[in-house]
Design a protein around this motif. Structure first.
Motif, short mmCIF file in Angstrom:
data_model
loop_
_atom_site.label_atom_id
_atom_site.label_comp_id
_atom_site.label_asym_id
_atom_site.label_seq_id
_atom_site.Cartn_x
_atom_site.Cartn_y
_atom_site.Cartn_z
N ARG A 18 0.83 -1.21 0.00
CA ARG A 18 0.00 0.00 0.00
C ARG A 18 0.87 1.26 0.00
O ARG A 18 1.91 1.31 0.65
N SER A 19 0.37 2.26 -0.71
CA SER A 19 1.07 3.54 -0.75
C SER A 19 0.34 4.59 0.10
O SER A 19 0.86 5.67 0.33
N ARG A 20 -0.86 4.26 0.57
CA ARG A 20 -1.68 5.17 1.37
C ARG A 20 -2.75 4.38 2.10
O ARG A 20 -3.02 3.25 1.69
N PRO A 21 -3.40 4.95 3.12
CA PRO A 21 -3.06 6.21 3.81
C PRO A 21 -1.76 6.03 4.61
O PRO A 21 -1.25 4.91 4.69
N PRO A 22 -1.25 7.12 5.20
CA PRO A 22 0.05 7.05 5.87
C PRO A 22 0.15 5.90 6.88
O PRO A 22 1.19 5.25 6.97
N GLU A 23 -0.95 5.61 7.60
CA GLU A 23 -0.87 4.56 8.62
C GLU A 23 -0.78 3.15 8.02
O GLU A 23 -0.40 2.21 8.73
N ALA A 25 0.64 2.76 4.70
CA ALA A 25 1.67 2.81 3.65
C ALA A 25 2.85 1.94 4.04
O ALA A 25 3.31 1.96 5.18
N HIS A 92 -0.01 0.80 -6.36
CA HIS A 92 0.71 0.37 -5.16
C HIS A 92 2.18 0.78 -5.28
O HIS A 92 2.66 1.14 -6.36
N SER A 93 2.90 0.71 -4.14
CA SER A 93 4.33 1.01 -4.16
C SER A 93 5.13 -0.10 -4.81
O SER A 93 6.17 0.14 -5.43
#
Ligand code: 9L3
Ligand code: MG
Length: 126
Positions: A18-23, A25, A92-93
């Motif tokens: 996952r690239s988001r949300p920060p929590e 990622a 995605h990352s």
């Protein structure tokens, strides 16, 4: 509802970072997303995998057990079969194919952990 896909090929499972949300990622998941109004869960999953991975899939059997998410959403996972294309991280990352050991060792999002035993049984053992 949120739907997620377990794409298994050659005894390996596709995980997406996952690239988001920060929590979330950096954590790994079964790719997928929210069912839109008027969509079936299966149709939504095929759309999400087309958008996120650039592949055409056919949705198969549901994995056992729906998962309650924050905000009243319910997460459901399905086996999916790849029909055409090669998965690419369009949203995605990163992507990674894992065997049973790789799945157990992955930094998975909490929501997807319930399916690890069932998924491990489908995968190449170390
Ligand atoms: N979610 C959890 N596990 C998954 C997926 C695809 C989604 N395997 C959660 C993360 C978000 C929400 O569902 O809180 C919506 O997902 P997305 O639309 O951000 O992918
Ligand atoms: Mg998504």
């Amino acid at each position: 509802m949120v739907v997620a896909g377990a794409l298994v090929a050659n005894g390996l499972l596709l995980l997406a970072q996952r690239s988001r949300p920060p929590e979330l990622a950096g954590m790994w998941e079964l790719p997928g997303g929210k069912v839109e109004p008027g969509e079936s869960p299966e149709g939504a999953l095929e759309r999400e995998l087309r958008e996120e991975l650039g592949v055409e899939t056919v949705v198969g059997q549901q994995l056992a057990g729906d998962v309650d998410l924050a905000g009243g959403l319910v997460l459901r996972a399905y086996r999916v079969e790849l029909m055409s294309g090669t998965p690419a991280p369009l949203d995605h990352s990163d992507l990674r194919w894992v065997d049973a050991r790789g799945l157990v060792g992955a930094d998975l999002v909490d929501a997807d952990r319930a399916w690890v035993p069932e998924l491990s049984g489908m995968l190449r053992q170390p």
